[in-house]
Motif scaffolding. Structure first.
Motif, PDB file in Angstrom:
ATOM      1  N   GLN A 110      19.406  15.731  40.927  1.00  0.00           N
ATOM      2  CA  GLN A 110      18.333  16.580  40.390  1.00  0.00           C
ATOM      3  C   GLN A 110      17.284  16.866  41.452  1.00  0.00           C
ATOM      4  O   GLN A 110      16.770  17.989  41.558  1.00  0.00           O
ATOM      5  CB  GLN A 110      17.701  15.900  39.174  1.00  0.00           C
ATOM      6  N   ALA A 111      16.968  15.857  42.261  1.00  0.00           N
ATOM      7  CA  ALA A 111      16.004  16.082  43.341  1.00  0.00           C
ATOM      8  C   ALA A 111      16.538  17.073  44.365  1.00  0.00           C
ATOM      9  O   ALA A 111      15.795  17.901  44.904  1.00  0.00           O
ATOM     10  CB  ALA A 111      15.666  14.748  44.017  1.00  0.00           C
ATOM     11  N   VAL A 112      17.832  17.027  44.619  1.00  0.00           N
ATOM     12  CA  VAL A 112      18.432  17.949  45.587  1.00  0.00           C
ATOM     13  C   VAL A 112      18.461  19.365  45.033  1.00  0.00           C
ATOM     14  O   VAL A 112      18.159  20.335  45.741  1.00  0.00           O
ATOM     15  CB  VAL A 112      19.855  17.477  45.950  1.00  0.00           C
ATOM     16  N   VAL A 113      18.821  19.517  43.759  1.00  0.00           N
ATOM     17  CA  VAL A 113      18.937  20.848  43.168  1.00  0.00           C
ATOM     18  C   VAL A 113      17.579  21.525  43.067  1.00  0.00           C
ATOM     19  O   VAL A 113      17.446  22.732  43.313  1.00  0.00           O
ATOM     20  CB  VAL A 113      19.620  20.745  41.785  1.00  0.00           C
ATOM     21  N   THR A 114      16.554  20.769  42.695  1.00  0.00           N
ATOM     22  CA  THR A 114      15.220  21.358  42.539  1.00  0.00           C
ATOM     23  C   THR A 114      14.491  21.551  43.865  1.00  0.00           C
ATOM     24  O   THR A 114      13.453  22.216  43.904  1.00  0.00           O
ATOM     25  CB  THR A 114      14.363  20.482  41.623  1.00  0.00           C
ATOM     26  N   SER A 115      15.008  20.965  44.943  1.00  0.00           N
ATOM     27  CA  SER A 115      14.356  21.119  46.238  1.00  0.00           C
ATOM     28  C   SER A 115      14.569  22.540  46.774  1.00  0.00           C
ATOM     29  O   SER A 115      15.634  23.136  46.610  1.00  0.00           O
ATOM     30  CB  SER A 115      14.919  20.110  47.246  1.00  0.00           C
ATOM     31  N   ARG A 116      13.570  23.084  47.401  1.00  0.00           N
ATOM     32  CA  ARG A 116      13.649  24.428  47.965  1.00  0.00           C
ATOM     33  C   ARG A 116      14.162  24.434  49.401  1.00  0.00           C
ATOM     34  O   ARG A 116      14.281  25.495  50.001  1.00  0.00           O
ATOM     35  CB  ARG A 116      12.261  25.088  47.923  1.00  0.00           C
ATOM     36  N   ARG A 117      14.443  23.281  49.932  1.00  0.00           N
ATOM     37  CA  ARG A 117      14.912  23.187  51.310  1.00  0.00           C
ATOM     38  C   ARG A 117      16.437  23.141  51.321  1.00  0.00           C
ATOM     39  O   ARG A 117      17.047  22.193  50.863  1.00  0.00           O
ATOM     40  CB  ARG A 117      14.341  21.942  51.988  1.00  0.00           C
ATOM     41  N   GLY A 118      17.014  24.193  51.863  1.00  0.00           N
ATOM     42  CA  GLY A 118      18.465  24.235  51.940  1.00  0.00           C
ATOM     43  C   GLY A 118      19.042  23.214  52.882  1.00  0.00           C
ATOM     44  O   GLY A 118      20.156  22.727  52.682  1.00  0.00           O
ATOM     45  N   THR A 119      18.285  22.862  53.921  1.00  0.00           N
ATOM     46  CA  THR A 119      18.776  21.849  54.864  1.00  0.00           C
ATOM     47  C   THR A 119      18.907  20.485  54.192  1.00  0.00           C
ATOM     48  O   THR A 119      19.840  19.740  54.480  1.00  0.00           O
ATOM     49  CB  THR A 119      17.832  21.750  56.063  1.00  0.00           C
ATOM     50  N   LEU A 120      17.961  20.164  53.298  1.00  0.00           N
ATOM     51  CA  LEU A 120      18.043  18.893  52.587  1.00  0.00           C
ATOM     52  C   LEU A 120      19.279  18.853  51.695  1.00  0.00           C
ATOM     53  O   LEU A 120      19.995  17.849  51.660  1.00  0.00           O
ATOM     54  CB  LEU A 120      16.780  18.692  51.744  1.00  0.00           C
ATOM     55  N   ARG A 121      19.532  19.944  50.983  1.00  0.00           N
ATOM     56  CA  ARG A 121      20.712  19.999  50.113  1.00  0.00           C
ATOM     57  C   ARG A 121      21.990  19.847  50.931  1.00  0.00           C
ATOM     58  O   ARG A 121      22.884  19.076  50.576  1.00  0.00           O
ATOM     59  CB  ARG A 121      20.715  21.322  49.354  1.00  0.00           C
ATOM     60  N   GLY A 122      22.061  20.592  52.049  1.00  0.00           N
ATOM     61  CA  GLY A 122      23.254  20.488  52.878  1.00  0.00           C
ATOM     62  C   GLY A 122      23.449  19.105  53.453  1.00  0.00           C
ATOM     63  O   GLY A 122      24.568  18.588  53.501  1.00  0.00           O
ATOM     64  N   ALA A 123      22.355  18.463  53.886  1.00  0.00           N
ATOM     65  CA  ALA A 123      22.461  17.127  54.470  1.00  0.00           C
ATOM     66  C   ALA A 123      22.895  16.100  53.427  1.00  0.00           C
ATOM     67  O   ALA A 123      23.754  15.249  53.699  1.00  0.00           O
ATOM     68  CB  ALA A 123      21.124  16.729  55.085  1.00  0.00           C
ATOM     69  N   VAL A 124      22.320  16.185  52.224  1.00  0.00           N
ATOM     70  CA  VAL A 124      22.661  15.216  51.178  1.00  0.00           C
ATOM     71  C   VAL A 124      24.105  15.388  50.736  1.00  0.00           C
ATOM     72  O   VAL A 124      24.848  14.404  50.561  1.00  0.00           O
ATOM     73  CB  VAL A 124      21.700  15.363  49.981  1.00  0.00           C
ATOM     74  N   LEU A 125      24.546  16.619  50.548  1.00  0.00           N
ATOM     75  CA  LEU A 125      25.920  16.850  50.102  1.00  0.00           C
ATOM     76  C   LEU A 125      26.926  16.459  51.177  1.00  0.00           C
ATOM     77  O   LEU A 125      27.995  15.905  50.870  1.00  0.00           O
ATOM     78  CB  LEU A 125      26.099  18.312  49.708  1.00  0.00           C
ATOM     79  N   THR A 126      26.598  16.723  52.432  1.00  0.00           N
ATOM     80  CA  THR A 126      27.495  16.313  53.515  1.00  0.00           C
ATOM     81  C   THR A 126      27.586  14.794  53.614  1.00  0.00           C
ATOM     82  O   THR A 126      28.683  14.230  53.751  1.00  0.00           O
ATOM     83  CB  THR A 126      27.005  16.895  54.851  1.00  0.00           C
ATOM     84  N   ALA A 127      26.429  14.141  53.539  1.00  0.00           N
ATOM     85  CA  ALA A 127      26.430  12.675  53.584  1.00  0.00           C
ATOM     86  C   ALA A 127      27.156  12.092  52.377  1.00  0.00           C
ATOM     87  O   ALA A 127      27.890  11.094  52.501  1.00  0.00           O
ATOM     88  CB  ALA A 127      24.992  12.161  53.642  1.00  0.00           C
ATOM     89  N   SER A 128      26.998  12.706  51.223  1.00  0.00           N
ATOM     90  CA  SER A 128      27.694  12.213  50.026  1.00  0.00           C
ATOM     91  C   SER A 128      29.200  12.358  50.162  1.00  0.00           C
ATOM     92  O   SER A 128      29.959  11.470  49.749  1.00  0.00           O
ATOM     93  CB  SER A 128      27.201  12.975  48.790  1.00  0.00           C
ATOM     94  N   GLY A 129      29.642  13.464  50.756  1.00  0.00           N
ATOM     95  CA  GLY A 129      31.069  13.640  50.966  1.00  0.00           C
ATOM     96  C   GLY A 129      31.653  12.600  51.904  1.00  0.00           C
ATOM     97  O   GLY A 129      32.794  12.153  51.724  1.00  0.00           O
ATOM     98  N   VAL A 130      30.881  12.180  52.891  1.00  0.00           N
ATOM     99  CA  VAL A 130      31.353  11.160  53.833  1.00  0.00           C
ATOM    100  C   VAL A 130      31.315   9.773  53.196  1.00  0.00           C
ATOM    101  O   VAL A 130      32.283   9.008  53.255  1.00  0.00           O
ATOM    102  CB  VAL A 130      30.515  11.193  55.119  1.00  0.00           C
ATOM    103  N   LEU A 131      30.187   9.433  52.577  1.00  0.00           N
ATOM    104  CA  LEU A 131      30.023   8.086  52.025  1.00  0.00           C
ATOM    105  C   LEU A 131      30.920   7.840  50.827  1.00  0.00           C
ATOM    106  O   LEU A 131      31.331   6.701  50.575  1.00  0.00           O
ATOM    107  CB  LEU A 131      28.563   7.871  51.624  1.00  0.00           C
ATOM    108  N   ALA A 132      31.227   8.887  50.051  1.00  0.00           N
ATOM    109  CA  ALA A 132      32.100   8.706  48.897  1.00  0.00           C
ATOM    110  C   ALA A 132      33.512   8.312  49.302  1.00  0.00           C
ATOM    111  O   ALA A 132      34.251   7.737  48.489  1.00  0.00           O
ATOM    112  CB  ALA A 132      32.131   9.986  48.061  1.00  0.00           C
ATOM    113  N   ASN A 133      33.895   8.621  50.541  1.00  0.00           N
ATOM    114  CA  ASN A 133      35.233   8.276  51.029  1.00  0.00           C
ATOM    115  C   ASN A 133      35.207   7.128  52.031  1.00  0.00           C
ATOM    116  O   ASN A 133      36.224   6.872  52.693  1.00  0.00           O
ATOM    117  CB  ASN A 133      35.870   9.509  51.690  1.00  0.00           C
ATOM    118  N   PHE A 134      34.070   6.457  52.156  1.00  0.00           N
ATOM    119  CA  PHE A 134      33.956   5.335  53.088  1.00  0.00           C
ATOM    120  C   PHE A 134      34.143   4.046  52.307  1.00  0.00           C
ATOM    121  O   PHE A 134      33.314   3.674  51.467  1.00  0.00           O
ATOM    122  CB  PHE A 134      32.583   5.360  53.767  1.00  0.00           C
ATOM    123  N   GLY A 135      35.234   3.372  52.541  1.00  0.00           N
ATOM    124  CA  GLY A 135      35.514   2.153  51.800  1.00  0.00           C
ATOM    125  C   GLY A 135      36.489   1.281  52.570  1.00  0.00           C
ATOM    126  O   GLY A 135      36.707   1.452  53.769  1.00  0.00           O
ATOM    127  N   GLY A 136      37.052   0.323  51.860  1.00  0.00           N
ATOM    128  CA  GLY A 136      38.027  -0.556  52.484  1.00  0.00           C
ATOM    129  C   GLY A 136      37.397  -1.597  53.374  1.00  0.00           C
ATOM    130  O   GLY A 136      36.236  -1.991  53.235  1.00  0.00           O
TER     131      GLY A 136
END
Length: 305
Positions: A110-136
């Motif tokens: 919700q904080a990412v969607v309501t934020s007006r900074r596109g760089t923040l959204r891109g950074a959070v989504l990119t980091a989420s894509g990496v961290l969601a697959n970091f395991g083992g």
């Protein structure tokens, strides 16, 4: 000037030519031929292992004579004693981490969607894509180096004096949240984007507060997506193995660890079929989870797309 034959150009009211039964029957056949490679791949990669697992879970081989007979003893033993404890432990850990990750992931999304900074959204989504697959094992090593007994954060914050123990149920919960929260962010951001601004404006024009909008409009519309995301988190945590195996070993009862021990004979010899029965129990639980997830996903898509 020659005139065209009347049958060459049918009038606007003329009926379309009928498709013969032979041509009509060829289309489904061609469709099946196009899907044949996928069906063969699914049968080899999923059908054969599932069949072998089911056969091993429902049979028993006499080591002396080599005779194989059908039995329900393996399933009965998989639901008793330490096996049942490990199954309930996995369910408890998965349910707890899924609930916490769902709440925290929704707040971050919700904080990412309501934020007006596109760089923040891109950074959070990119980091989420990496961290969601970091395991083992790499994830377990990273936490041992930071929050282990001699970890950097543990030493700097004196967490050991506060009773912190990474190699416990609580420590495993923290580690699971590391990849479950990003996964929830990825799942719920498209749903939050689907909330139309007109709904919020209409609620504001009628005098509704922000809380009333979320209570009567936002949360009911997002409920299928939120519940579906929680179910997906549960399934991801329920099937995780390598991180827990590298970190806690057998100190925390989990069904994936118990299956590995039974297959390798670390505790008792000849428990391979019981391990297959435990795997069948996991498939049943995962099937129930997917039976809840798919209808919720279809229902949310009607509102948000």
């Amino acid at each position: 000037m020659t005139s065209a034959h009347p049958s060459a150009a049918p009038g606007p009211g003329a009926a379309a030519p009928k498709t013969t039964g032979r041509a009509r029957g060829r289309r489904p056949a061609r469709a099946w031929l196009g899907a044949l490679p996928l069906l063969v791949f699914a049968g080899l990669c999923f059908g054969l292992p599932a069949g072998a697992l089911l056969y091993g879970a429902l049979t028993r081989t006499d080591p002396a004579s080599g005779a194989t007979e059908a039995t329900g003893e393996n399933l009965r033993r998989s639901l008793q004693g330490p096996y049942l404890t490990s199954l309930t432990g996995s369910v408890e850990l998965s349910a707890l981490t899924a609930a916490l990750a769902a709440v925290l992931g929704v707040l971050i999304a919700q904080a990412v969607v309501t934020s007006r900074r596109g760089t923040l959204r891109g950074a959070v989504l990119t980091a989420s894509g990496v961290l969601a697959n970091f395991g083992g094992i790499p994830l377990a090593f990273a936490f041992v180096a930071t929050l282990g007994i001699s970890g950097v954060v543990t030493r700097l914050g004196h967490l050991d004096t506060l009773g912190w123990n990474l190699y416990s149920f609580t420590g495993l919960t923290v580690i699971y949240l590391y990849f479950l929260i990003p996964l929830m962010v990825l799942v719920v951001v498209p749903a939050l984007d689907g909330l139309r601004p007109q709904w919020r404006e209409a609620a504001r024009n009628t005098g509704a507060t922000t809380w009333q909008f979320w209570r009567h409009v936002g949360l009911p519309v997002l409920a299928p997506s939120l519940l579906g995301g929680s179910v997906l988190l549960f399934g991801s945590a329920f099937a995780a193995h390598a991180t827990a195996a590298a970190l806690v070993g057998g100190s925390v009862p989990l069904v994936t660890l118990k299956i590995a021990d039974a297959l390798s004979g670390n505790v008792l010899v000849g428990q391979e079929n019981v391990a297959l029965a435990l795997s069948l129990d996991m498939i049943v639980i995962a099937g129930l989870v997917m039976a809840v997830y798919l209808p919720l996903q279809r229902r949310s898509s009607r509102w948000l797309h």
